[in-house]
Design a protein around this motif. Sequence first.
Motif, PDB file in Angstrom:
ATOM      1  N   ASN A 102       0.843  -1.192   0.000  1.00 41.65           N
ATOM      2  CA  ASN A 102       0.000   0.000   0.000  1.00 41.65           C
ATOM      3  C   ASN A 102       0.881   1.246   0.000  1.00 41.65           C
ATOM      4  OD1 ASN A 102       0.823   0.450   2.651  1.00 41.65           O
ATOM      5  ND2 ASN A 102      -0.993  -0.528   3.531  1.00 41.65           N
ATOM      6  N   LEU A 104       1.570   3.649   2.168  1.00 40.02           N
ATOM      7  CA  LEU A 104       2.457   3.846   3.321  1.00 40.02           C
ATOM      8  C   LEU A 104       3.660   2.896   3.253  1.00 40.02           C
ATOM      9  CD1 LEU A 104       3.019   5.165   6.077  1.00 40.02           C
ATOM     10  CD2 LEU A 104       1.653   3.362   7.130  1.00 40.02           C
ATOM     11  N   ASP A 105       3.402   1.618   2.974  1.00 43.49           N
ATOM     12  CA  ASP A 105       4.497   0.645   2.912  1.00 43.49           C
ATOM     13  C   ASP A 105       5.494   0.992   1.815  1.00 43.49           C
ATOM     14  OD1 ASP A 105       3.404  -0.651   4.994  1.00 43.49           O
ATOM     15  OD2 ASP A 105       2.863  -2.496   3.932  1.00 43.49           O
ATOM     16  N   ILE A 108       7.792   3.816   3.172  1.00 41.64           N
ATOM     17  CA  ILE A 108       8.792   3.489   4.203  1.00 41.64           C
ATOM     18  C   ILE A 108       9.784   2.423   3.747  1.00 41.64           C
ATOM     19  CG2 ILE A 108       7.253   4.137   6.098  1.00 41.64           C
ATOM     20  CD1 ILE A 108       6.746   1.200   6.608  1.00 41.64           C
ATOM     21  N   ILE A 112      13.098   1.282   5.925  1.00 37.04           N
ATOM     22  CA  ILE A 112      12.827   0.237   6.905  1.00 37.04           C
ATOM     23  C   ILE A 112      13.744  -0.968   6.736  1.00 37.04           C
ATOM     24  CG2 ILE A 112      11.115  -1.206   5.741  1.00 37.04           C
ATOM     25  CD1 ILE A 112       9.581  -0.222   8.600  1.00 37.04           C
ATOM     26  N   ALA A 119      10.752   0.984  13.349  1.00 30.86           N
ATOM     27  CA  ALA A 119       9.652   1.054  12.391  1.00 30.86           C
ATOM     28  C   ALA A 119       8.598   2.073  12.825  1.00 30.86           C
ATOM     29  CB  ALA A 119       9.019  -0.319  12.221  1.00 30.86           C
ATOM     30  N   THR A 123       7.477   5.088  10.480  1.00 33.50           N
ATOM     31  CA  THR A 123       6.086   5.206  10.067  1.00 33.50           C
ATOM     32  C   THR A 123       5.526   6.566  10.483  1.00 33.50           C
ATOM     33  OG1 THR A 123       5.921   2.851  10.486  1.00 33.50           O
ATOM     34  CG2 THR A 123       3.866   4.017  10.149  1.00 33.50           C
TER      35      THR A 123
ATOM     36  N   LYS B 390      -3.867  -7.987   2.440  1.00 31.01           N
ATOM     37  CA  LYS B 390      -3.974  -6.556   2.692  1.00 31.01           C
ATOM     38  C   LYS B 390      -3.584  -6.142   4.097  1.00 31.01           C
ATOM     39  CE  LYS B 390      -6.251  -3.067   0.527  1.00 31.01           C
ATOM     40  NZ  LYS B 390      -7.390  -2.358   0.015  1.00 31.01           N
ATOM     41  N   PHE B 392      -1.529  -7.491   5.969  1.00 30.31           N
ATOM     42  CA  PHE B 392      -0.146  -7.843   6.251  1.00 30.31           C
ATOM     43  C   PHE B 392       0.718  -6.663   5.810  1.00 30.31           C
ATOM     44  CE2 PHE B 392       3.497 -10.813   5.291  1.00 30.31           C
ATOM     45  CZ  PHE B 392       3.694 -11.184   6.606  1.00 30.31           C
ATOM     46  N   CYS B 393       0.931  -5.680   6.728  1.00 27.62           N
ATOM     47  CA  CYS B 393       1.574  -4.428   6.333  1.00 27.62           C
ATOM     48  C   CYS B 393       3.015  -4.332   6.818  1.00 27.62           C
ATOM     49  CB  CYS B 393       0.835  -3.236   6.918  1.00 27.62           C
ATOM     50  SG  CYS B 393      -0.720  -2.937   6.159  1.00 27.62           S
ATOM     51  N   LEU B 394       3.832  -3.729   5.969  1.00 25.80           N
ATOM     52  CA  LEU B 394       5.226  -3.502   6.328  1.00 25.80           C
ATOM     53  C   LEU B 394       5.311  -2.577   7.547  1.00 25.80           C
ATOM     54  CD1 LEU B 394       8.072  -4.131   5.427  1.00 25.80           C
ATOM     55  CD2 LEU B 394       7.970  -2.209   3.860  1.00 25.80           C
ATOM     56  N   SER B 395       4.384  -1.592   7.576  1.00 29.38           N
ATOM     57  CA  SER B 395       4.459  -0.619   8.671  1.00 29.38           C
ATOM     58  C   SER B 395       4.134  -1.261  10.015  1.00 29.38           C
ATOM     59  CB  SER B 395       3.503   0.534   8.399  1.00 29.38           C
ATOM     60  OG  SER B 395       2.222   0.041   8.121  1.00 29.38           O
ATOM     61  N   ARG B 396       3.416  -2.377   9.986  1.00 23.21           N
ATOM     62  CA  ARG B 396       3.082  -3.026  11.257  1.00 23.21           C
ATOM     63  C   ARG B 396       4.020  -4.197  11.562  1.00 23.21           C
ATOM     64  NH1 ARG B 396      -2.793  -4.206  10.379  1.00 23.21           N
ATOM     65  NH2 ARG B 396      -3.493  -2.181   9.637  1.00 23.21           N
ATOM     66  N   ASN B 397       4.884  -4.505  10.598  1.00 22.90           N
ATOM     67  CA  ASN B 397       5.756  -5.662  10.768  1.00 22.90           C
ATOM     68  C   ASN B 397       6.907  -5.347  11.709  1.00 22.90           C
ATOM     69  OD1 ASN B 397       7.329  -8.084  10.148  1.00 22.90           O
ATOM     70  ND2 ASN B 397       8.565  -6.692   8.907  1.00 22.90           N
ATOM     71  N   LYS B 409       5.001 -11.564   1.629  1.00 19.58           N
ATOM     72  CA  LYS B 409       3.918 -10.697   1.159  1.00 19.58           C
ATOM     73  C   LYS B 409       3.611 -10.974  -0.319  1.00 19.58           C
ATOM     74  CE  LYS B 409       1.456  -6.778   1.022  1.00 19.58           C
ATOM     75  NZ  LYS B 409       0.446  -6.280   1.919  1.00 19.58           N
TER      76      LYS B 409
END
Lengths: 252, 772
Positions: A102, A104-105, A108, A112, A119, A123, B390, B392-397, B409
């Motif tokens: 997406n 945002l990903d 970063i 990252i 992270a 973020t 969906k 499975f986000c990098l920002s939350r990983n 992913k």
Amino acid sequence: MKKIIICEHIEKSFGEGNEKRNVLDGVSVEINEGEFVSIMGPSGSGKSTLMYAVSGMDSIDSGKVSFEGKNLSTLREKELADIRRTEMGFVFQQPTMLKNLNILDNIILPSIRDNRKSATKITEKARVLMEKVGIGELEKRDITQVSGGQLQRAGICRALISNPKIIFGDEPTGALNSKSAQEIMDIISEINTEGTAVMLVTHDAKIAARTERILFMCDGKIVSEMRFKKYNGSDIDDRMKKVTAKMRELGI
Amino acid sequence: MYYKIIRNDISKSKLITLTTTIFIAAAAMLVTLSAILVVNLSGAIDSLMKQAKTPHFLQMHSGDIDTVRLKDFAEKNSHVDEFQVLEFLNIDSAKIVIDRNSLADNVQDNGFSTQSEKFDYLLDLDGNIINVSDGEIYVPVGYFKDGTAKVGDKVVIDEKKFTVAGFLRDSQMNSLLASSKRFLVSENDYAEIKDYGSTEYLIEFRLKDLSEIGTFEAAYTSAGLEVNGPTITYPLFKMLNAISDGLMIAVILLVSVLVVAIAFMCIRFTLLAKIEDDYREIGVMKAIGLRVSDIKKLYLAKYTVIAAVGSTLGFALSFLFRGMLLENIRLYMGESENSSIAIIFGIIGMLLVFLAIIAYVSKVLKRFRKISAAEAIRFGALQEKSAGAKRFCLSRNRLLHTNIFLGVKDVLARKGLYATMLAVLVISTFIIIVPQNLSNTISSKSFITYMGIGNSDIRIDIQQTDHISKKAAEIIRTLEHDSTISKHTLLTTKSFKAKTENGSEERIKIELGDHSIFPVEYSKGRAPVKEDEIALSAINADELGKKVGDGMTLVIDGKENKLTVSGIYSDISNGGKTAKAVFPDHSADIMWCVIYAKLSDKSLAADKTSEYANKFNFAKISGIDEYITQTFGSTISSVDKASTAAIIIALIITILITILFMKLLIAKDRYPIAVMKAFGFTNSDIMAQYMSRAVFVLIIGIILGTFLANTLGEVLAGAVISSFGASSFHFAVNPLTAYLLSPLMMISSVLIATIIGTSGAGKIKISEHIKE
């Protein structure tokens, strides 16, 4: 003023034998810290190639490109990648984003890789940047669900995520309508005022007129150069006249 | 136009075209081979049994025999065409010495016969009825195969000397699974050696109509004739002859199904990738009014060529291997009558593979219908949906390294694409684990408990001798005083009459004794414990129509006794028709005794076996390992070979498909790779991402494959095993090889293949793919 990039006599050609074509023909150029440079020239004049050579994305046949004192031709692939990831930012004409991630990903992603532990901080920073360029509400969208202008703003956020010393833009407004293009240029100018050097390749006199220094290229050579004061938003018409006059003079 | 399109297409994707062709060729070869083998095997068995005139009904009998009464029965029974009683001279294997080696370690019941007059002939290797001269001996063909004997060898029986004149095919006892083996000598020589062993009678009938065999069997039983020994009918002879080669064919057929599946996977993957590449063109073709069937033809043409070339190649290759695979059938059973029909069946097999491929391609191409012309031209690519990935986000990983995250992913986002690779890996895991588990199960000691034999260290058989009970008691006394024997049991087999549902009587052999000491595997119920309980072998239960809990009437000492069926077990010994009970009986004659013993120290088995063999020369004493090796030896070794071959094949398939898949993926992903490189990802980052993809898919594949192997695989293997007479079956899994070594082999293969397959990623130039 400290020089961050020094190019000396760089040459590059495509094709072989009779087909061989010199795209860069002994180009020398220097870029200072915090400078706002644009490169203009007709199609095939070598302006994009120059940018790819300067940023270490493409190899050169001879000559030397130094970034902060390091000779790029002697660096290994890993070291080049490290520099691109941590000290340079890129904005391309088409939004070069990964389909699977997406917005945002995608933003970063370069940062990252090295700092997975921070992270949350990265973020957070991405969110601030997105807010600043006006796409704060789009972070969870897929890249197919937003407009070209919005994608290009996201591209700028991605270029800025690692606090680079310089941002390279290869016709960053080329695929946008004039309103979006103006807005993108406002953002880029603002970044430059905050101290990041910018090098833009463009066809558009109006874009070039907002930069401090314009390099005119023709047949693989820098044929002329033009300097302005830092743009403050007031004298754009005057600057544009000068640029177009120069272009006519050079037959571009 | 087609020629041009096909040529361009093939030259653009040489590797994948070649691989697909190879898999199709392999599939066609295997299917052709199995068709040829099936026809040849059934033909060879038929002609062997026809030439030898195999009896339709055989009653083995030891003890006194009333031939007049038998002859009378045969003459009066309208079903009987021919009747004869043959003698079979049982000689202790230790007394048979071939080329200075005795057969002492051999678990087969070796015996001697003369050529019969009317039917059940012993044939030479050319299929002719052997005419044996004095001093000559013909040896069972199995001893030629395993190198025990060769023509010209000296055979000594006690003191009588013979010369091996040749080898014989025995339509009854060829198979290793038939426990007796017949040597052929002349009438004069037979008379000379008659006193060296005990005589058993083969009471044989040929019927006018084979389908009347059930009625005849019942008539024989109710006539109260000689029954002291196993009864075997024509269908069982046929099955015994078919088993070992039949198993091989079954394995080949199974492998060919898997290879066809892999060929399908290759085709699916290339086609999907190609459709994705050509998405816009397909849209344009639809937009300008070409029919879906016209567009399909363009794609189908290439695969028609590949399938035709592959199938023809496979058919040709089958000629190379058929000789090798037919060797065993030829040796044991001779030439088949219908080898020309075999080729026709081979061609049919090849055509089936060809048609299956075309049908499959056609099915995959059905997707064209779903492509909207407008969408294809506007977007130029399929709008992929990746709902599952969906969240499975990098920002939350926080857990995975970025490269591993990106790999995982990608797999989640493009499930359809990776499903192909997953399927191949699942199949490979399956191919590796099932034969391995099967081989481990068969060679495990507990496997014999499926076969109706207790799990002990030493087995002592006392049969074909007089005073069986006295001799058994003598051995038991010795065992009781032997401190190295931790436990033992004596099982005595006697024959009783059982009342069937319709009131008629049937003879049934019952093994009496304590069945809890060395229990066999019960498919249903449990061992008999009380005196009114009986356990039946699967075949007996089937024939008598009994289930666990049913009542059953036995005639013991002239009185009717009610018993309850306590359990059903599998058995391959004595024609599979046995029963177990614990009631004491002194009325009926003892047919044979078996003593099982367990040692406190298993390593003494060999010493103890020879000690007892010297002490009790009237008994046949075998270490259980030896017993297993000789009974299932050839089966175990062929399953072992098959399992090794399966591992090699599966690993090659894994490596090949992974390389191929990675190469295609890299070609497809040039753009995102260039993007990542532009933003500072190194070549090793990219490699790490592809490895993560491969390993992630592999882990799922291994889990699924192992699960399938232990469920579906167990059912399949059970079906194979049940042809031996075993009804319940569970894998004995060696966790070290199945859950550690095999996955490790798969992982290393996939990693190596990924490194090779993704080496092209380093050469991708950023500027070529991103520059405007």
